[in-house]
Design an enzyme around this catalytic site. Structure first.
Site, PDB file in Angstrom:
ATOM      1  CE1 TYR A   1     -15.801  65.121   9.162  1.00 24.50           C
ATOM      2  CE2 TYR A   1     -16.583  62.922  11.088  1.00 24.50           C
ATOM      3  CZ  TYR A   1     -17.162  64.291  10.284  1.00 24.50           C
ATOM      4  OH  TYR A   1     -17.407  64.843  10.912  1.00 24.50           O
TER       5      TYR A   1
ATOM      6  CE  LYS B   1     -15.112  66.946  11.330  1.00 24.50           C
ATOM      7  NZ  LYS B   1     -15.420  69.035  11.584  1.00 24.50           N
TER       8      LYS B   1
ATOM      9  CG  ASN C   1     -20.485  74.199  10.104  1.00 21.03           C
ATOM     10  OD1 ASN C   1     -19.840  73.180  11.182  1.00 21.03           O
ATOM     11  ND2 ASN C   1     -21.080  73.865   9.488  1.00 21.03           N
TER      12      ASN C   1
ATOM     13  CG  LEU D   1     -24.417  71.140  12.049  1.00 16.83           C
ATOM     14  CD1 LEU D   1     -23.830  70.565  12.773  1.00 16.83           C
ATOM     15  CD2 LEU D   1     -25.169  70.937  13.695  1.00 16.83           C
TER      16      LEU D   1
ATOM     17  CB  THR E   1     -25.051  67.753   8.372  1.00 13.23           C
ATOM     18  OG1 THR E   1     -24.704  66.435   7.914  1.00 13.23           O
ATOM     19  CG2 THR E   1     -25.504  68.587   9.303  1.00 13.23           C
TER      20      THR E   1
ATOM     21  CG  ASP F   1     -21.637  76.868   2.061  1.00  9.83           C
ATOM     22  OD1 ASP F   1     -21.716  76.359   2.557  1.00  9.83           O
ATOM     23  OD2 ASP F   1     -21.577  76.558   0.616  1.00  9.83           O
TER      24      ASP F   1
END
Length: 302
Positions: A171, A175, A100, A19, A205, A38
């Site tokens: 996770y 989030k 992201n 993404l 992904t 990254d």
């Protein structure tokens, strides 16, 4: 392309693959100068590799755009501060921050190690907070100097954060925290000309193509609903000046579908006007639950 982000400078974290890469390419295609961040870690956050960020930056330049690679760890103060400095020192400004970066370490709660909890919370939640903090400091200084920005932040949440997901307690918690962070940032930063929104994407992904292989598989022909590039147009628009007035919102994006998520709202309620006994509280709660909508299905990482 329409040049929707012409002359804007955008940062995308975790932009070496998936993404993030799609967002970086889409922003550049609309005229943005992009800082491609990254750390180059594996799907579980281990290892580092400088290549992914560099390759995406080179791809943007090869297409006629402007981009620079950044390989710092955005979940550290030094890495996040360096990221903002890179944008300002390279291009003279910062307009858009797309948070992201992330990875998975899926376990059911009874099997979830403390290190796996900490690592996922660190990259997702702290890795959103620190770039946001340093970008906000920059934009506040700009506003106080009389150069009011038209700044935008797009945070990346998940359906797991909105509804929960079995086997992804770390996770899901991270989030969900990103949604809370988004709401607070939108309220605090509006005075400086900064709009902050969150996106819960569904796409193919590294994080989803193995866990949800059947759902994420590319079709042999026709519209590829799970292609990450389907999510990026909304990110580009939210990151542009065209999104004026849109802040504190959470969106889902999947394939050709965009949904405004409306979050928690009061449902059925009862007020005795005095303290309940435990039995009364239980009886009343069961009556309220009978009037309430059933909980949404719990599904996997998105």
């Amino acid at each position: 392309m329409s040049g929707l982000c012409s002359e804007r400078v955008a940062i995308v974290t975790g932009a070496g693959r998936g993404l993030g890469r799609a967002h970086a390419l889409a922003l550049a295609a609309e005229g943005a100068k992009v800082v491609v961040n990254d750390l180059g870690v594996g799907r579980d956050g281990t290892g580092t590799e400088a290549g992914p960020a560099r390759l995406v930056a080179e791809e943007i330049v090869a297409r006629g755009g402007q981009a620079v690679a950044h390989g710092g760890d955005v979940a550290t103060t030094e890495g996040a501060a360096s990221l903002i400095r890179t944008a300002v020192e390279t291009y003279g400004r910062l307009d858009t921050l797309v948070n992201n970066a992330g990875f998975l370490r899926d376990r059911t709660l009874v099997n979830l190690d403390e290190d796996d909890w900490d690592a996922v919370l660190r990259v997702h939640l702290k890795g959103h907070f620190l770039p946001l903090k340093h970008a906000a400091s920059h934009w506040r200084a700009e506003a106080k100097a009389g150069r009011a920005p038209q700044a935008r932040v797009v945070n990346t949440s998940s359906g797991a954060g909105l509804l929960g997901s079995v086997g992804q307690g770390n996770y899901s918690a991270a989030k969900a925290g990103i949604v809370g962070l988004t709401l607070v940032a939108a309220a605090e930063m509006g005075r400086y000309g900064v709009l902050v929104n969150a996106l819960a994407p569904a796409a193919r992904t590294r994080m989803t193509e193995t866990t949800f292989a059947e759902t994420m598989a590319a079709p042999g022909a026709g519209f590829d609903a799970m292609a990450p590039e389907n999510v990026s147009p909304l990110v580009v628009w939210l990151g542009s000046a065209a999104s004026a007035g849109v802040t504190g919102r959470v969106f889902e994006a999947e394939g050709g579908r965009i949904t405004v998520m409306e979050g928690w709202h009061p449902g059925p309620t009862a007020d005795k006007g005095a303290r309940w006994s435990p039995a009364e509280a239980g009886e009343t709660t069961l009556k309220l639950l009978a009037e309430a909508r059933p909980p949404e299905p719990v599904y996997g990482a998105r």
